[in-house]
Design a protein around this motif. Sequence first.
Motif, mmCIF file in Angstrom:
data_model
loop_
_atom_site.group_PDB
_atom_site.id
_atom_site.type_symbol
_atom_site.label_atom_id
_atom_site.label_comp_id
_atom_site.label_asym_id
_atom_site.label_seq_id
_atom_site.Cartn_x
_atom_site.Cartn_y
_atom_site.Cartn_z
ATOM 1 N N UNK A 176 -8.912 2.308 6.326
ATOM 2 C CA UNK A 176 -8.462 3.280 7.332
ATOM 3 C C UNK A 176 -6.992 3.643 7.173
ATOM 4 N N UNK A 177 -6.170 2.740 6.614
ATOM 5 C CA UNK A 177 -4.734 2.992 6.484
ATOM 6 C C UNK A 177 -4.292 3.298 5.060
ATOM 7 N N UNK A 178 -5.007 2.799 4.078
ATOM 8 C CA UNK A 178 -4.523 2.861 2.702
ATOM 9 C C UNK A 178 -5.303 3.891 1.883
ATOM 10 N N UNK A 179 -4.575 4.623 1.038
ATOM 11 C CA UNK A 179 -5.211 5.622 0.178
ATOM 12 C C UNK A 179 -4.492 5.685 -1.157
ATOM 13 N N UNK A 180 -5.207 6.184 -2.145
ATOM 14 C CA UNK A 180 -4.693 6.319 -3.497
ATOM 15 C C UNK A 180 -5.095 7.695 -4.019
ATOM 16 N N UNK A 181 -4.179 8.382 -4.697
ATOM 17 C CA UNK A 181 -4.523 9.690 -5.269
ATOM 18 C C UNK A 181 -3.863 9.850 -6.625
ATOM 19 N N UNK A 182 -4.530 10.596 -7.483
ATOM 20 C CA UNK A 182 -4.028 10.912 -8.815
ATOM 21 C C UNK A 182 -4.096 12.419 -8.999
ATOM 22 N N UNK A 233 1.859 14.614 -14.077
ATOM 23 C CA UNK A 233 0.937 13.550 -13.688
ATOM 24 C C UNK A 233 1.601 12.745 -12.579
ATOM 25 N N UNK A 234 0.906 12.580 -11.429
ATOM 26 C CA UNK A 234 1.473 11.827 -10.324
ATOM 27 C C UNK A 234 0.423 10.906 -9.723
ATOM 28 N N UNK A 235 0.796 9.635 -9.552
ATOM 29 C CA UNK A 235 -0.025 8.634 -8.887
ATOM 30 C C UNK A 235 0.649 8.288 -7.570
ATOM 31 N N UNK A 236 -0.086 8.421 -6.475
ATOM 32 C CA UNK A 236 0.482 8.155 -5.154
ATOM 33 C C UNK A 236 -0.329 7.100 -4.421
ATOM 34 N N UNK A 237 0.397 6.149 -3.849
ATOM 35 C CA UNK A 237 -0.206 5.134 -2.979
ATOM 36 C C UNK A 237 0.399 5.289 -1.592
ATOM 37 N N UNK A 238 -0.462 5.293 -0.579
ATOM 38 C CA UNK A 238 0.028 5.437 0.784
ATOM 39 C C UNK A 238 -0.616 4.399 1.687
ATOM 40 N N UNK A 239 0.223 3.759 2.491
ATOM 41 C CA UNK A 239 -0.229 2.807 3.513
ATOM 42 C C UNK A 239 0.319 3.288 4.851
ATOM 43 N N UNK A 240 -0.566 3.782 5.698
ATOM 44 C CA UNK A 240 -0.137 4.373 6.966
ATOM 45 C C UNK A 240 0.346 3.330 7.960
ATOM 46 N N UNK A 241 0.061 2.074 7.719
ATOM 47 C CA UNK A 241 0.486 1.008 8.631
ATOM 48 C C UNK A 241 0.875 -0.210 7.795
ATOM 49 N N UNK A 242 1.961 -0.083 7.042
ATOM 50 C CA UNK A 242 2.426 -1.187 6.211
ATOM 51 C C UNK A 242 2.753 -2.402 7.069
ATOM 52 N N UNK A 243 3.490 -2.161 8.124
ATOM 53 C CA UNK A 243 3.759 -3.170 9.150
ATOM 54 C C UNK A 243 4.336 -2.451 10.355
ATOM 55 N N UNK A 244 4.167 -3.029 11.523
ATOM 56 C CA UNK A 244 4.786 -2.608 12.783
ATOM 57 C C UNK A 244 5.193 -1.137 12.829
ATOM 58 N N UNK A 245 4.185 -0.276 12.801
ATOM 59 C CA UNK A 245 4.441 1.150 12.972
ATOM 60 C C UNK A 245 5.266 1.773 11.853
ATOM 61 N N UNK A 246 5.138 1.234 10.680
ATOM 62 C CA UNK A 246 5.869 1.736 9.518
ATOM 63 C C UNK A 246 4.889 2.085 8.407
ATOM 64 N N UNK A 247 5.050 3.282 7.848
ATOM 65 C CA UNK A 247 4.205 3.727 6.747
ATOM 66 C C UNK A 247 4.984 3.673 5.444
ATOM 67 N N UNK A 248 4.247 3.558 4.351
ATOM 68 C CA UNK A 248 4.833 3.480 3.021
ATOM 69 C C UNK A 248 4.153 4.490 2.109
ATOM 70 N N UNK A 249 4.954 5.226 1.347
ATOM 71 C CA UNK A 249 4.435 6.109 0.307
ATOM 72 C C UNK A 249 5.176 5.817 -0.988
ATOM 73 N N UNK A 250 4.421 5.555 -2.042
ATOM 74 C CA UNK A 250 4.998 5.307 -3.358
ATOM 75 C C UNK A 250 4.449 6.345 -4.321
ATOM 76 N N UNK A 251 5.338 7.064 -4.988
ATOM 77 C CA UNK A 251 4.954 8.064 -5.986
ATOM 78 C C UNK A 251 5.511 7.652 -7.337
ATOM 79 N N UNK A 252 4.647 7.612 -8.331
ATOM 80 C CA UNK A 252 5.080 7.440 -9.714
ATOM 81 C C UNK A 252 4.650 8.688 -10.476
ATOM 82 N N UNK A 253 5.572 9.305 -11.222
ATOM 83 C CA UNK A 253 5.241 10.587 -11.833
ATOM 84 C C UNK A 253 5.874 10.733 -13.206
#
Length: 722
Positions: A254-260, A310-330
């Motif tokens: 529900x919180x984590x996703x991956x896209x290429x 080329x871009x790989x993205x990882x997203x965690x909408x609830x990494x901890x305590x109301x904080x989201x994380x997005x990591x892009x490698x391109x």
Amino acid sequence: MNTSTISKQLSLASAIATIIGASWSGAALAQTAGSAVDQNEVVELIVTGSRTPERLDEVTASVTVVDSEALRQDLQLTAELQNILSFRVPGLAPTTNSTSNFGQTLRGRTTLVMIDGVPQSTPLRNGALDVRTIDPAALQRVEVVKGATSIYGNGAAGGIINYITREAGGEAFNVELTQQMSVNQVESDDSTSFRSSATVDGTLGRFSYVFNATVDDNGLQRDAEGDIIGQAIYGLSGVRTQSLFGKLGFQIDAEKSLSLTANYYDAEQVERLIDVTSSINDGTKTYAVKPAPGQAIPGEPQGVDGNTNLMLQYRDAELFANTSLTVDAYTQEIENVFFYSATFADPAAGFSGGNSVILSEKEGLRLNLESVFDLNGVETTFIYGADILNDVTSQPLADGRSWVPEMDMSNEALYLQSKFVIGDWVLKAGVRDESVDIDVPDYTTLRMCGANNVCRGGNPVEGGKLSYSDTTYNAGLRYNVSPAFSPFVSYSQGFDVSDLGLLLRAASVPDLDQVQTEASVIDHYELGVSGRVGAFNYEFAIYESESELGTATVENPPGSGLYVPVRAPQEIEGWEVALGLMVNEHLDLGTTYTYVEGQDPDTGVYLDARKISPPKFTAWADYDLGNGLSASAQWMKVMNRDRFVPVDMATGRYTGAEAPVEGYDVFNLSARYGRDSWRASLGIENLFNEAYFPARAQAFTYSGYNTMGVGRTIKAGLTVEF
């Protein structure tokens, strides 16, 4: 990175952590940002201004969003993004009717072009081919944030153009097929163009996908007099564009996703023509002719010889305590081939000219966190993270000679953006600490021989490392007093080391340390207001942009093709207005006006057309006739700009990019008819067949640039969906 830079960035990181930690300890955690919005409210979001989705009414800068409906509508007239954006975006210079956006500045300065946040521009050697790096059929929308900003790093002196790519639909399988054909109505001979595009997308459980393939074959582009528009310098005649786009997504939970995401774009001139060249000073136009049988055309085909992202993205909408994380490698690789020029002649070495090629390879990592709190009744957001980029750029000639040496840039940055929503007030502030190191090898400037075999260049230059570091700031305030009146004020800085290659290739000193390579810091001030009253909406902004060091160049000596830097201060100011009116459920009207002017504040000398464009007015009307039939009309009026005196009063000849611009008007008309699964379209570009020279063609005195705009062209299309 040196020790002082590391210490400085660690201190900034520590400050970020301290601020956020204090906020957590003293605040009751809020709900997620999305849940705080009324579910019945239609909220327009953008991602470019702050790197995460945010409401437009919380942005403290001028923003233009060209949505999917506008893109699809304009595709009925043209597939050229530089033309579409020129009409839709206040502050962007008039279109150039070519493959290049050279001279098409945003608020008088260069822009950073991105695809989903991945930089397409080559700021170390700006070739101005970055606007045309993806096909519009692969786009969901375009977000344009105006004014200097360092939030994405180097190159955004005038703002950011971010291409947001298509997302998958909710159904398991969707197909869209489009076929278009266009022809010049004045002279149809060999002017027929064909465009085919196919898109497949869908969602299967946790998986989503989007694929688009487009092939666009341009026929001969003809002006209002029926002549082939000059092709040798960025011409569109005979350009074959191939675009492949794909995006795969996986919802881990529900919180984590991956896209290429992958995109490949290629646009080369496959039709070889010969230009009959002149200059705007000659009072004639440059046009193209077909070569005689057996006649050889020197050089390589110009255009984008492959742009791969080329871009790989990882997203965690609830990494901890109301904080989201997005990591892009391109990664991004691009090869831009420029027009053949006799400027590169070196008879002693057996060369009569050549094509230059910009080669750029980028690898980047972006770490972005967003924390949202309710801080004693104040909705508080912190956006913070780090950017790491390696950019290796050079500009050799296609025949193997070196013109601009390989520049290897390492760029690291830490940033913090904050936002506080206090009732109707929105307060934003941010800081970015930038460190840039560029390695340049020993090199020799290119030997070039002009008329009478007078040669220049061949100067050995000792290389080394160039290091830049700076901390830039931004702050803004918006007051949403009512839907009818929402004023804002902002201050933002941009950090710009763009076009270093232009300085290196003109070096006449023996050591890199003696080249004028100082970075520019741009200060941008803006005051604006927007609102909606019933069926009427408006936006107005006035701004000023200052830099102690400009990045202009001057041809020295005139006619040599050699450019040297002019690091004089620059002061640019202007204003923009956009108005819209929904007359009734059938008729929608809109208009924009852009004014920008700039000069050297020390001398009072105006900036030339490479920076400043004439005032621009646009207007449109969209009419829904019912029963699936609709029509649209567009009008662009480019006005006069005459700021310079001739270099030769007797003949009235101008130099450089200083010739006057005489205003002109262009009208477009399109119509659509469709049912549930198909729609047909008809577009007419330059409806009244106006014989005009675009602003750049008038202001630039360089030989071959004075080409006329496209004549009346009719485009028909059919789209089928299932």
